[in-house]
Design a protein around this motif. Structure first.
Motif, short mmCIF file in Angstrom:
data_model
loop_
_atom_site.label_atom_id
_atom_site.label_comp_id
_atom_site.label_asym_id
_atom_site.label_seq_id
_atom_site.Cartn_x
_atom_site.Cartn_y
_atom_site.Cartn_z
N LYS A 221 -2.94 -15.04 -8.38
CA LYS A 221 -2.88 -14.20 -9.58
C LYS A 221 -3.27 -12.75 -9.28
CE LYS A 221 -3.70 -17.57 -13.28
NZ LYS A 221 -3.82 -18.82 -12.53
N ALA A 222 -2.66 -11.84 -10.02
CA ALA A 222 -2.98 -10.41 -9.86
C ALA A 222 -4.46 -10.15 -10.14
CB ALA A 222 -2.09 -9.57 -10.79
N ALA A 223 -5.02 -10.91 -11.11
CA ALA A 223 -6.45 -10.72 -11.44
C ALA A 223 -7.33 -11.05 -10.23
CB ALA A 223 -6.82 -11.61 -12.62
N ASP A 224 -6.94 -12.10 -9.46
CA ASP A 224 -7.70 -12.45 -8.24
C ASP A 224 -7.52 -11.38 -7.17
OD1 ASP A 224 -8.70 -14.83 -9.28
OD2 ASP A 224 -6.92 -15.96 -8.68
N LEU A 225 -6.29 -10.87 -7.08
CA LEU A 225 -6.02 -9.80 -6.10
C LEU A 225 -6.87 -8.58 -6.37
CD1 LEU A 225 -2.22 -9.44 -5.26
CD2 LEU A 225 -4.13 -9.65 -3.67
N GLN A 226 -7.03 -8.28 -7.66
CA GLN A 226 -7.82 -7.11 -8.03
C GLN A 226 -9.28 -7.28 -7.57
OE1 GLN A 226 -7.68 -6.08 -12.15
NE2 GLN A 226 -8.67 -4.10 -11.83
N VAL A 227 -9.80 -8.49 -7.70
CA VAL A 227 -11.17 -8.78 -7.25
C VAL A 227 -11.27 -8.61 -5.73
CG1 VAL A 227 -12.92 -10.60 -7.07
CG2 VAL A 227 -11.66 -10.30 -9.20
N ILE A 228 -10.21 -9.01 -5.02
CA ILE A 228 -10.19 -8.87 -3.55
C ILE A 228 -10.14 -7.38 -3.16
CG2 ILE A 228 -8.75 -9.27 -1.49
CD1 ILE A 228 -7.91 -11.97 -2.88
N PHE A 229 -9.32 -6.62 -3.86
CA PHE A 229 -9.10 -5.21 -3.52
C PHE A 229 -10.26 -4.28 -3.88
CE2 PHE A 229 -4.76 -5.97 -2.44
CZ PHE A 229 -4.23 -4.81 -1.93
N GLU A 230 -10.83 -4.51 -5.08
CA GLU A 230 -11.71 -3.49 -5.68
C GLU A 230 -12.86 -2.97 -4.81
OE1 GLU A 230 -12.14 -1.04 -8.23
OE2 GLU A 230 -10.05 -1.54 -8.02
N PRO A 231 -13.70 -3.82 -4.21
CA PRO A 231 -14.84 -3.27 -3.46
C PRO A 231 -14.41 -2.35 -2.32
CG PRO A 231 -15.07 -5.64 -3.74
CD PRO A 231 -13.70 -5.30 -4.19
N VAL A 232 -13.30 -2.71 -1.66
CA VAL A 232 -12.82 -1.90 -0.53
C VAL A 232 -12.26 -0.58 -1.04
CG1 VAL A 232 -11.34 -1.89 1.52
CG2 VAL A 232 -12.29 -4.06 0.70
N VAL A 233 -11.45 -0.67 -2.11
CA VAL A 233 -10.84 0.53 -2.70
C VAL A 233 -11.92 1.47 -3.26
CG1 VAL A 233 -9.40 1.31 -4.63
CG2 VAL A 233 -8.61 -0.53 -3.15
N GLN A 234 -12.95 0.89 -3.88
CA GLN A 234 -14.06 1.69 -4.41
C GLN A 234 -14.69 2.56 -3.32
OE1 GLN A 234 -15.37 2.54 -7.15
NE2 GLN A 234 -14.58 1.10 -8.67
N GLU A 235 -14.84 1.95 -2.14
CA GLU A 235 -15.46 2.69 -1.04
C GLU A 235 -14.59 3.87 -0.60
OE1 GLU A 235 -17.82 1.43 2.95
OE2 GLU A 235 -17.16 -0.23 1.69
N VAL A 236 -13.27 3.64 -0.55
CA VAL A 236 -12.35 4.73 -0.17
C VAL A 236 -12.37 5.83 -1.23
CG1 VAL A 236 -9.98 5.33 0.44
CG2 VAL A 236 -10.88 3.07 1.07
N ILE A 237 -12.38 5.42 -2.51
CA ILE A 237 -12.41 6.41 -3.61
C ILE A 237 -13.66 7.29 -3.47
CG2 ILE A 237 -12.78 6.68 -6.11
CD1 ILE A 237 -10.94 4.22 -6.47
N GLN A 238 -14.79 6.66 -3.19
CA GLN A 238 -16.04 7.42 -3.07
C GLN A 238 -15.95 8.43 -1.92
OE1 GLN A 238 -18.42 7.19 -5.49
NE2 GLN A 238 -19.06 9.08 -4.50
N LEU A 239 -15.34 8.00 -0.79
CA LEU A 239 -15.17 8.91 0.35
C LEU A 239 -14.30 10.11 -0.03
CD1 LEU A 239 -14.56 6.33 3.24
CD2 LEU A 239 -16.45 7.95 3.15
N VAL A 240 -13.21 9.83 -0.78
CA VAL A 240 -12.30 10.91 -1.20
C VAL A 240 -13.04 11.88 -2.14
CG1 VAL A 240 -10.20 11.45 -2.51
CG2 VAL A 240 -10.19 9.55 -0.88
#
Length: 576
Positions: free
Chosen positions: A323-342
């Motif tokens: 499910k997309a909802a599960d994918l979002q849980v997989i993606f979010e912590p990693v993406v959050q870290e990249v966003i913070q760097l940007v």
């Protein structure tokens, strides 16, 4: 862009190697035809299942099968997972402790250290490169043309990790057999050269600034550039010291593997083979398709051959509905870290940022682009240049061409970089109670000058300083030694770095660490040219007035000793 012809004697083949955490790329160009940059897309395959493998990059994987070394696509699909070594690049930099060890310390290593793994892998790449060049250009041309290698490294790596990469390349038979020079370039700088060259020239103005975010498999590296000149070539300079972290797409794979194991690991038939196929689908398809706009109940198909139907778990006909909802849980912590760097990179820049350019394999992710789009000022454009996956290797070829003929082949020039830390060395200086009170307990008597002395830091570069390849840094120093202890044969110096954001300290403390030992051999200088001075204690001392010249390049440093107005390139730098 018209290129002038280069003289036949200066003819070279420039080869770029982008050795990545998950995938590696190789590209090349001849200085005679610099506009034709060729990426290798055909790779050796295993004799078991695969017919042939065409891909812009090859997996950075190894398998030791008896006396055979299998690599990339030549590892059979059926090979047991616990025999495959991957993500070993991350172990090159122990200073970025976190996951490198945990991931690659598997049984398949068989006690081999990271230097051997990298050497074996780069050697295999080199052999395949030579095979490809001979096939495309003919044996005669390859045998008679000089080669030059440009190898890319993460900018966030320590000097030691960068040096270890270069040494692995120098040891690799596939490369060392050619006796060719090997240069290093930082991955985000290579990506910037490619991406900025491809931007619409009409929309660019002098003073415009961009963040390049090179999001790869293991590392995410960021640098900001400001345009300083548009014609005849695009010239840029770093706007702020680069930053980065270990938060590449490898971490998505790890989170997906963990998720799948927790969800289906207890089912009958769930084994390494099922996991390998599921990972392959996640890597090549799902990760790239996932967008922020996917409804939570939208599903992505993951092959799980051999698992029984189970409606509750979402398994039907050998397929698992992720499910997309599960994918979002997989993606979010990693993406959050990249966003913070940007965001940190944007706010650290003293100039307004006009756009963020996403490059690298993870940089091509639609989800990452949309999340960054929603997290920063609307006025900042978020751009994904075409062929973002190949930006690093293509930019490295462009840099190599420019180095071989700067006047004719430079397309994008990085004028100045920003120092990422304070660089300096430690010298004895006369003790001054007002300045050195806090280190007074470390003072010692100097017989030569008849006074108390103390060791203090001599910083020749401060964090944030502009450093240019064309302007070396000089450190003058006096090397002394009692004559009665024999003639001076070696002049040694330790280069220190301080990566903390504070002002450069007066004396060395626990946050100042050795980066490298620099040593120059002066044993060939005639004894009568070594100056002497009689100390206040009546003893005779050698006293050599020297300078060390340091040139800071994209991803490495060159040291030269100057003595009596002569240059001694016999300086060896051993990184720590």
């Amino acid at each position: 862009m018209e290129f002038e012809k280069i003289s036949i004697t200066a003819r070279k083949i420039i080869v770029a190697i982008d050795f990545g955490t998950t995938y590696s790329g190789v590209a090349w160009a001849e200085t005679q035809r610099p506009d034709r940059r060729v990426a290798i897309t055909s790779w050796p395959v295993s004799r078991t299942i695969r017919e042939g493998e065409s891909s812009d990059k090859v997996p950075s994987k190894l398998r030791y099968n008896g006396s055979n070394i299998e690599w990339g696509f030549s590892i059979p699909v059926t090979a047991p997972q616990d025999q495959i070594i991957e993500w070993f690049k991350l172990d090159l930099d122990p200073s970025l402790r976190g996951m490198g060890d945990a991931v690659t310390q598997n049984a398949a290593r068989g006690g081999r250290n990271v230097d051997k793994l990298v050497t074996d892998y780069i050697s295999a790449l080199g052999d395949h490169l030579m095979y490809t060049l001979r096939e495309k250009l003919g044996d005669g041309v390859v045998a008679s043309t000089a080669l030059e290698f440009i190898v890319t490294v993460p900018a966030i790596w320590s000097d030691l990790a960068k040096d270890k990469t270069k040494q692995a390349c120098q040891r690799a038979p596939g490369l060392s057999a050619t006796k060719s020079p090997i240069h290093l370039i930082s991955e985000p700088e290579a990506a910037a050269i490619y991406a900025l060259h491809g931007l619409d020239p009409h929309g660019l103005k002098i003073g415009d600034s961009f963040v390049i975010c090179d999001a790869g498999g293991g590392t995410v590296d960021l640098i900001s550039y400001t345009i300083t000149n548009l014609r005849p070539i695009l010239e840029v300079q770093e706007a702020t010291p680069g930053t980065g972290a270990l938060c590449g797409s490898t971490y998505l794979n790890m989170r997906f593997a963990k998720f799948l194991r927790a969800k289906l690991g207890k089912e009958d038939g769930f084994d390494d083979e099922v996991m390998a196929e599921a990972m392959d689908r996640f890597e090549k398809t799902v990760k790239r398709q996932f967008t922020m706009h996917a409804p939570p109940d939208e599903t992505y198909t993951i092959p799980v051959g051999g698992l029984a139907n189970n409606r509750e778990l979402g398994i039907s006909r050998g397929r698992y509905a992720l499910k997309a909802a599960d994918l979002q849980v997989i993606f979010e912590p990693v993406v959050q870290e990249v966003i913070q760097l940007v965001k940190d990179q944007i706010s650290a820049s003293a100039v307004p940022i006009r756009a963020v350019l996403l490059v690298g394999g993870f940089g091509a992710s639609n989800y990452l682009k949309e999340r960054i789009r929603n997290s920063v000022d609307r006025k900042i454009q978020i751009m994904q240049p075409p062929n973002a996956w190949l930006a690093v290797v293509q930019g490295a070829v462009m840099k190599g061409l420019a180095q071989s003929a700067p006047e004719k082949l430079t397309m994008v020039k990085v004028q100045n970089r920003k120092a990422r830390k304070h660089y300096g060395t430690e010298w004895r200086t006369r003790f001054d109670e007002k300045i050195h009170r806090h280190i007074g307990d470390k003072k010692h008597w100097c017989g030569l000058d008849g006074c108390w002395k103390v060791y203090t830091m001599e910083w020749f570069i401060k964090k944030g300083d502009s450093v240019s390849e064309n302007e070396p840094f000089f450190t003058s120093f006096v090397w002394t030694g009692p004559v009665n202890q024999g003639r001076i044969r070696k002049v040694k110096m330790d280069i220190y770095g301080d990566r903390t954001p504070r002002q450069a300290p007066i004396a060395r403390d626990e946050n100042v660490s050795v980066l490298c030992h620099v040593e120059a051999d002066v044993s060939h200088i005639p004894e009568n040219q070594l100056q002497r001075r009689k100390g206040l204690d009546g003893q005779w001392y050698y006293e050599l007035n020297c300078k060390i010249e340091a040139v800071y390049l994209s991803a490495s440093t060159q040291y030269t000793l100057l003595f009596n107005n002569q240059r001694y390139n016999s300086v060896t730098a051993e990184y720590v």
